[in-house]
Enzyme design. Structure first.
Site, short mmCIF file in Angstrom:
data_model
loop_
_atom_site.label_atom_id
_atom_site.label_comp_id
_atom_site.label_asym_id
_atom_site.label_seq_id
_atom_site.Cartn_x
_atom_site.Cartn_y
_atom_site.Cartn_z
N ASN A 77 46.50 -5.84 33.61
CA ASN A 77 47.45 -4.51 32.18
C ASN A 77 47.73 -6.21 31.68
OD1 ASN A 77 50.76 -3.30 32.32
ND2 ASN A 77 49.04 -2.77 31.21
N GLY A 104 48.46 0.10 28.30
CA GLY A 104 50.07 0.29 27.96
C GLY A 104 49.98 1.21 26.94
N CYS A 135 58.39 -2.78 37.54
CA CYS A 135 59.25 -2.31 36.62
C CYS A 135 60.68 -3.32 35.95
CB CYS A 135 59.62 -0.59 36.63
SG CYS A 135 60.63 -0.56 34.87
#
Length: 332
Positions: free
Chosen positions: A213, A235, A101
């Site tokens: 991802n 996601g 993040c």
């Protein structure tokens, strides 16, 4: 051992829903579980500080959510180990460390993507958690940060965290992160995707379990990635268009089941909604996760509008959803 699903020989990490701040809360996860029995679900990132010092129960979840992983944010090995023990005692199936993040508020707490620049610290964090729990400890990261974006840098990171940290599973977001200059939203869109680099990483570390991802928008794309990778993590698409999960058990896990009916899923939410409302929850906090369920189906816009306009009203309950369903049924 990675958690396996109840009715499949394939591991749960084969298809998972990404941890998404402000999105994958426990209401969202309960709803997503009704769409797929097999998918591995992740919590929003929870910081060690919130768990240790916060007044709320940041580890709360419903038993129906299994298999479910807790994503932790932090960089203090002792605090992470303490939180991992608490999570294992609560029944979580996996602990995941956030090393991806790029948010400013995350960097200020010294966790998230900035940790990629300190592989030894990440290794220490993972090892501290592995030493005190028996459930898997995994790492979600990027392919690089700022100008540290060479393939050699990525390999060094994986080498250190898997070797000294004994991490056996990595989830790789196939973009690098800019630690300044881009918002978290821009960091999910502007840095280019590099799937071949992640495929190469799996080839170069065949003994490690790796999921990919970033930017995956369909089950067809997921199946293509699974030709190269052990798992796929989806996601935003799974949140904004959750109907794609209806076929996951059959198409990704090979389950001998019919695809989930979205109308039946809505009605299966009613007992949960009634229980949560009786404990002081607010209908809009639950239904906000369900707005995209009928995407691509006639009546979807009316469904979204009706929920958005009525779920916040005083006394709103499951009857609001039943009324909204009529707007779909009228179009079917």
């Amino acid at each position: 051992m990675q958690p396996e699903t109840q009715s499949s020989a394939l591991p749960a990490y084969r298809f998972s829903i990404a941890p998404m701040l402000d999105w994958t809360d426990r209401h969202c996860r309960y709803f997503l579980r009704l769409l797929s029995r097999q998918t591995l679900l992740y919590t929003e990132m929870v910081t060690t500080g919130a768990i240790i010092h916060g007044k709320g129960d940041y580890l709360a979840y419903s038993e129906e959510e299994h298999p479910v992983a807790l994503q932790l944010g932090g960089s203090d090995p002792a605090q992470l180990a303490h939180c991992a023990k608490l999570a294992e005692a609560r029944g979580y199936d996996e602990i995941n460390l956030n090393v991806g993040c790029p948010s400013d508020r995350v960097q200020n707490g010294m966790f998230g993507a900035c940790l990629m620049g300190n592989a030894q610290l990440v290794a220490d964090c993972v090892k501290a958690m592995r030493d005190v729990v028996s459930i898997p400890v995994t790492v979600k990261t990027r392919i690089g940060i700022d100008d540290q974006d060479s393939y050699a840098f990525l390999c060094d990171f994986i080498n250190t965290v898997s070797g000294q940290g004994e991490c056996e599973m990595f989830i790789i977001h196939a973009r690098k992160a800019w630690l300044s200059g881009l918002s978290p939203k821009e960091n999910r869109e502007i840095p280019p995707l590099d799937y071949p680099r992640v495929y190469q990483l799996k080839r170069d570390f065949p003994h490690l379990t790796m999921s990919i991802n970033g930017g995956i928008k369909s089950l067809e794309e997921a199946k293509e990635h699974l030709r190269h990778m052990d798992g796929v993590m989806v996601g935003r698409e799974a949140y904004q268009n959750p109907g794609i999960l209806a076929a996951v058990d059959r198409e990704i896990f090979g389950a001998d089941t019919t695809d989930t009916d979205p109308v039946a899923v809505v009605r299966a939410m009613y007992p949960y909604i009634e229980r949560e409302l009786s404990q002081g929850a607010y209908l809009g906090h639950i239904t906000r996760h369900m707005l995209g369920l009928f995407q691509g189906i006639p009546g979807a816009r009316q469904w979204r509008r009706y929920l958005s306009e009525n779920a916040h009203k005083a006394g709103a309950d499951a009857a609001v959803l039943e009324q909204a369903l009529k707007l779909i049924a009228d179009k079917r």
